[in-house]
Design an enzyme around this catalytic site. Structure first.
Site, PDB file in Angstrom:
ATOM      1  N   ASP A   1       0.807  -1.232   0.000  1.00 22.56           N
ATOM      2  CA  ASP A   1       0.000   0.000   0.000  1.00 22.56           C
ATOM      3  C   ASP A   1       0.841   1.285   0.000  1.00 22.56           C
ATOM      4  O   ASP A   1       0.530   2.226  -0.729  1.00 22.56           O
ATOM      5  CB  ASP A   1      -1.059   0.015   1.118  1.00 22.56           C
ATOM      6  CG  ASP A   1      -0.485  -0.169   2.506  1.00 22.56           C
ATOM      7  OD1 ASP A   1       0.700  -0.548   2.615  1.00 22.56           O
ATOM      8  OD2 ASP A   1      -1.206   0.051   3.488  1.00 22.56           O
TER       9      ASP A   1
ATOM     10  N   ASP B   1      11.207  -4.801  -3.555  1.00 20.79           N
ATOM     11  CA  ASP B   1      10.641  -4.314  -2.302  1.00 20.79           C
ATOM     12  C   ASP B   1      10.871  -5.464  -1.337  1.00 20.79           C
ATOM     13  O   ASP B   1      10.184  -6.478  -1.381  1.00 20.79           O
ATOM     14  CB  ASP B   1       9.155  -3.995  -2.507  1.00 20.79           C
ATOM     15  CG  ASP B   1       8.497  -3.508  -1.220  1.00 20.79           C
ATOM     16  OD1 ASP B   1       9.166  -3.526  -0.168  1.00 20.79           O
ATOM     17  OD2 ASP B   1       7.319  -3.129  -1.272  1.00 20.79           O
TER      18      ASP B   1
HETATM   19  C1  LIG Z   1       6.032  -2.743   5.507  1.00 20.81           C
HETATM   20  C2  LIG Z   1       6.257  -2.726   4.071  1.00 20.81           C
HETATM   21  C3  LIG Z   1       6.599  -1.537   3.408  1.00 20.81           C
HETATM   22  C4  LIG Z   1       6.679  -0.192   4.102  1.00 20.81           C
HETATM   23  O1  LIG Z   1       7.563  -0.206   5.157  1.00 20.81           O
HETATM   24  P1  LIG Z   1       7.355   0.658   6.490  1.00 20.81           P
HETATM   25  O2  LIG Z   1       8.549   0.321   7.295  1.00 20.81           O
HETATM   26  O3  LIG Z   1       6.080   0.219   7.111  1.00 20.81           O
HETATM   27  O4  LIG Z   1       7.309   2.075   6.097  1.00 20.81           O
HETATM   28  C5  LIG Z   1       6.820  -1.605   2.047  1.00 20.81           C
HETATM   29  N1  LIG Z   1       6.694  -2.756   1.366  1.00 20.81           N
HETATM   30  C6  LIG Z   1       6.362  -3.917   1.977  1.00 20.81           C
HETATM   31  C7  LIG Z   1       6.260  -5.173   1.185  1.00 20.81           C
HETATM   32  C8  LIG Z   1       6.127  -3.940   3.341  1.00 20.81           C
HETATM   33  O5  LIG Z   1       5.770  -5.084   3.932  1.00 20.81           O
END
Ligand SMILES: *Cc1c(COP(=O)(O)O)cnc(C)c1O
Length: 458
Positions: free
Chosen positions: A125, A215
């Site tokens: 998200d 990611d």
């Molecule tokens: C948690 C997460 C994020 C964002 O990271 P934050 O530390 O919550 O800002 C981005 N991508 C994925 C897949 C995540 O699980």
């Protein structure tokens, strides 16, 4: 007799949690406008809202905290983090950030422009938020199997190469700054991406001269699934698999609150020095100087240790076996969830558990509220509220799946807690015929509304 499985740790410090009564919970959730994020944590018995930053650090991590170097520039903690990133992930350049979305903000400020498209597998998200905030579009190329919760495909995070190539053909290369591969894919259920798919996506992107990004929040869990489910990897160590995964990408963002097992932190890493230089400017503007970027020295130290511990097989097996244990309990009661079990959470199929609640009244949110009322267990909706409105038409988006995510914090709860969660869900499931109405929105923010949405009974 076969010796049963047991956790690869013992407990040195505990934190009390308190049960509450149903009457208390009814008041609290009403006061919270039926938004589970708005509850006080001491009004929650078992907290499955997220596994982000909520894990228990090890004795090694806590001792590293005491050795934190709080120098503004060039601290030893920065160099500890640099070494861990180089040794484990193979990147020469990186920038620390305060968490994963900050890493996205820094990297995307360099790469994503208005009118761009970013193909990937069910973007997270905040990732999608940072793309759409820049008036660009995230295009989901996840394989169709991911949309059927009962399909046992071992790598439901995989990218459909046909869908990806369509994007490559439709848009000029200048409009596609990178492909975003999420490992594991949180939004579709903590589902892994296979090494073969990573290789294939790499080859296809290379053919069209488009960079690849991970990611990486749960990269270690992804590596665990490759070891367990993909032929040829059963005898490799997690660290060997991780090195092979990252060989294929040009850059990464990381929420260290996940697989680096710290309470706060993140980073973005690159192969290109030029990209590092460009991103450094944004890091200094948004986060902090390039050798701390929004983190304290002590946190960078804990992160460096966490990257090492998080990529050890025994740790990962303990963690994922607990998620599987919860899944097996739900199987006993016939409660449907995204199969096979994901890395960090069980994603309960709310459309199957509460079949009478209309989509417009948010079945997954309704299930989350019912589960909280039942026993003080807090999950989180991964459904139409999270999916938000279409940025152009402003219509509600109804994703194929309405899920209640039960995220398991690392090294935090015992299997007795898993039994409570399963029994509570069973009780809600047993009275599903009487749950016919859900919720309506009375307030929502223009973007990422789920955090602050206010609801009332429909
Ligand atoms: C948690 C997460 C994020 C964002 O990271 P934050 O530390 O919550 O800002 C981005 N991508 C994925 C897949 C995540 O699980």
């Amino acid at each position: 007799m076969e010796i049963p499985y047991a956790e690869s740790f013992r407990i040195k410090m505990v934190e009390p949690i308190r049960r509450s009564t149903r009457e208390e919970r009814e008041c609290w959730i009403k006061d919270a406008k039926y938004n589970l994020f708005a509850l006080r944590s001491d009004h929650v018995f078992i907290d499955l809202l997220t596994d982000s930053g909520t894990g228990a650090m090890s004795d090694r991590q806590w001792s590293a905290i005491m050795l934190g170097d709080e120098s503004y520039a060039g601290s030893s903690s920065y160099f500890n983090m640099k070494k861990a990133i180089k040794d484990i992930l193979g990147f020469d350049y990186f920038l620390p950030t305060h968490q994963g979305r900050a890493a996205e903000n820094v990297l995307f400020s360099v790469l994503v422009k208005e009118g761009d498209v970013v193909p990937g597998n069910s973007h997270f998200d905040t990732t999608k938020g940072h793309i759409e905030f820049r008036k660009a579009t995230a295009i989901d190329c996840t394989i169709d199997e991911a949309n059927d919760t009962q399909n046992e495909h071992p790598f439901k995070g995989n990218i459909d190469l046909g869908k990806l190539e369509e994007v490559f053909k439709k848009y000029p290369k200048e409009k596609i700054p990178f492909v975003c591969v999420t490992v594991t894919c949180n939004t579709s259920g903590g589902q892994p991406v296979s090494m073969q798919n990573i290789k294939d996506v790499h080859a296809l992107a290379k053919k069209y001269d488009i960079p690849l990004m991970f990611d990486s929040a749960r990269f270690a869990e992804n590596a665990y699934f490759i070891k367990k489910r993909e032929k040829g990897y059963e005898n490799k160590t997690i660290k060997e698999i991780v090195r092979e995964m990252f060989k294929h990408v040009d850059m990464m963002t990381m929420s260290s609150k996940k697989d680096a097992i710290v309470n706060i932190g993140g980073f973005t890493a690159f192969r290109s020095e030029e990209l590092f230089r460009k991103a450094s400017t944004f890091n200094i503007m948004f986060e902090g100087y390039i050798t701390y970027g929004g983190m304290s020295g002590r946190d960078m130290n804990a992160l460096a240790v966490g990257l090492d511990e998080g990529t050890e097989f025994d740790y990962l097996e303990t963690r994922i076996k607990q998620v599987e244990y919860l899944g097996a309990e739900l199987d006993k009661y016939g409660i449907a969830y995204q199969r096979p079990v994901g890395g960090h959470a069980i994603f309960v199929d709310a459309l199957k558990v509460l079949p009478n609640v209309p989509r417009e009244e948010f079945p997954a949110q309704t299930l989350g509220v019912e589960l909280y009322l039942e026993s003080g267990v807090r999950g989180v909706e991964i459904g139409a509220i999270l999916a938000d409105r279409d940025p152009v038409t402003r219509e509600n988006r109804y994703p194929k799946l309405e899920l209640l995510r039960l995220a398991i914090s690392r090294r935090t709860y015992t299997n007795n807690h898993m039994d409570v969660i399963a029994a509570s869900l069973k009780n809600v499931f047993d009275r599903r015929d009487s749950i016919k109405r859900g919720f309506k929105i009375i307030y929502e923010a223009p973007i990422m509304r789920h955090f602050t949405v206010e609801l009332d009974r429909a």
